[in-house]
Design a protein around this motif. Structure first.
Motif, short mmCIF file in Angstrom:
data_model
loop_
_atom_site.label_atom_id
_atom_site.label_comp_id
_atom_site.label_asym_id
_atom_site.label_seq_id
_atom_site.Cartn_x
_atom_site.Cartn_y
_atom_site.Cartn_z
N LEU A 272 -4.20 6.17 2.33
CA LEU A 272 -3.80 4.93 1.67
C LEU A 272 -4.61 4.67 0.41
O LEU A 272 -5.40 3.73 0.33
N ASP A 274 -3.91 4.33 -3.85
CA ASP A 274 -2.89 4.22 -4.89
C ASP A 274 -3.05 5.37 -5.90
O ASP A 274 -4.13 5.57 -6.46
N HIS A 283 -6.43 -1.40 0.29
CA HIS A 283 -5.58 -0.83 1.34
C HIS A 283 -6.41 -0.51 2.58
O HIS A 283 -5.90 -0.60 3.70
N ARG A 286 -6.97 -3.87 4.40
CA ARG A 286 -5.73 -4.36 5.01
C ARG A 286 -5.28 -3.48 6.17
O ARG A 286 -4.87 -3.99 7.22
N SER A 287 -5.37 -2.17 6.01
CA SER A 287 -4.93 -1.29 7.09
C SER A 287 -5.83 -1.42 8.30
O SER A 287 -5.36 -1.37 9.45
N LEU A 315 2.54 -1.45 8.37
CA LEU A 315 2.13 -0.77 7.14
C LEU A 315 3.28 -0.58 6.15
O LEU A 315 3.05 -0.10 5.02
N ILE A 318 2.77 -1.49 2.40
CA ILE A 318 1.83 -0.60 1.70
C ILE A 318 2.50 0.74 1.43
O ILE A 318 2.43 1.28 0.32
N GLU A 364 3.92 -6.59 -6.80
CA GLU A 364 3.95 -5.24 -6.26
C GLU A 364 4.61 -4.31 -7.27
O GLU A 364 5.10 -4.74 -8.31
#
Length: 387
Positions: A272, A274, A283, A286-287, A315, A318, A364
């Motif tokens: 995860l 970007d 990420h 959050r994950s 998920l 994401i 986003e």
């Protein structure tokens, strides 16, 4: 030592890896009342290659998970950026949502302390052997068991290797090199250079007691990353002999199903990161939180086998954003499409604004993709089809 001589301790959840994803998971689970073990082979503080930028998206997750607006560590703040691409200066993002810049050594130690304060049990500084079927983890003289395990053990994840035979796909993995330039960073700008490495970017992040400079790109497209770093340092006027550190980067090559059985993967272990902004901390936080919430829900229902499905569904936003980022990366880095992308980014204030809002967590990739499609419908279609 026989198994009978090994002390066993049972938990509701074992978290492997105490970086942002693991600490967020352990904190969320412990606050919900789960007996949580936090395991890491390292003691904290420990060094970690990372630009160390906390975007607005990351600070939002941090505040919600840990109950504080910002970590209590040395940091600087920047609300302007310099954008460069393929040797050209694109623009300066003035009055942007702020990014907080810090050292991962300090940040991760803060996260671990908060996880332990929330009630997670400390098993850092110990190497162990994971048994995937049980699941359980054997530490020296001690076996930890739990109905669920969350592995947040990094891009080189031993857990992912046990589950899938490899921690990552070598054809899709990224690689980064980084140096720390000591001394007062002064008014050095926060700078991002798209194309400093092939299918990658460079960064200059001024910190409280130095400047982090690095670059990363898709490994198979960069046969001599060290030469690319030297060229980038020269372009920034850095002449000192600095220690170079290297690290793999998932770069958006995420696992559609982040785990197997009763073992969930989070953060870098789940891929995860970007592929355009390089953001991984947000990420990861959050994950880790979502993995803990999936565990809480599954255990409350008496159905630990359901946790992976619940987590995978959570998920989805994401994963969707990372897929869109991979499409946009085609526009940025494919040579036939690159001039049109640069022209659009340079001439469109709305696109630059959307990029800054993306870093702040206010939008986003769908908004950026829509803007690019309006300006480059033919090229966008070709990139979507992978032509």
């Amino acid at each position: 030592m026989t198994l009978a001589a090994v002390m066993a301790r049972h938990f509701d959840l074992i978290v492997i890896g105490a970086g942002p994803a693991g600490a967020a998971c352990a904190t969320t689970a412990a606050k919900a009342g789960l007996r949580t073990a936090l395991v890491d082979r390292k003691r904290f503080p420990r060094d970690k290659l990372c630009g160390g930028g906390l975007t607005g998206r990351a600070t939002g997750h941090y505040a919600r998970i840990f109950g504080a607006p910002l970590p209590d560590v040395p940091m600087t703040q920047r609300d302007s950026f310099e954008f460069h691409a393929f040797g050209e200066r694109l623009d300066t993002g003035e009055h942007a949502p702020p990014i907080h810049l810090l050292m991962r050594r300090d940040f991760d130690a803060d996260l671990v302390e908060r996880a332990l304060s929330a009630g997670a049990m400390d098993f850092t500084g110990r190497s162990g052997t994971l048994h995937c079927e049980a699941p359980a983890i054997d530490l020296p003289g001690l076996r930890l068991t739990a109905p669920l395990v969350v592995a947040a053990d990094g891009v080189n994840s031993p857990t992912a290797k046990r589950l899938f035979g490899a921690a990552y796909d070598r054809d899709r993995i990224g690689f980064a090199l980084e140096v720390e330039r000591p001394g007062d960073s002064g008014d050095a700008p926060l700078r991002i250079d798209f194309g400093a490495a092939e299918w990658g970017y460079g960064w200059q992040f001024p910190k409280a007691d130095g400047t982090t400079i690095g670059l990363g790109g898709v490994l198979r497209r960069n046969p001599d990353m060290k030469a690319a770093l030297n060229a980038y340092l020269a372009a920034l006027g850095v002449t000192e002999d600095l220690t170079v550190k290297g690290q793999f980067l998932p770069f958006g090559a995420f696992r559609a199903v982040p785990g197997r059985g009763r073992i969930l993967l989070a953060g870098d272990a789940a891929g995860l990161v970007d592929p355009i902004t390089g953001e991984g901390i947000a990420h990861a936080l959050r994950s880790g939180e979502l993995a803990a919430r999936a565990a809480i829900r599954a255990l409350a229902a008496g159905a630990p086998d359901s946790a992976l499905e619940v987590y995978t569904d959570a998920l989805h936003p994401i994963h969707s954003g990372l897929r869109q980022a991979r499409i946009l990366r085609q526009l940025m880095f494919r040579r036939p499409l690159r001039p049109a992308f640069l022209r659009s980014f340079r001439n469109s204030r709305s696109l630059k604004t959307e990029y800054l809002r993306l870093l702040a967590g206010e939008t986003e990739y769908a908004a950026i993709m829509a803007g690019m499609a309006r300006r480059l419908p033919g090229l966008a279609w070709r990139a979507l089809r992978g032509q």
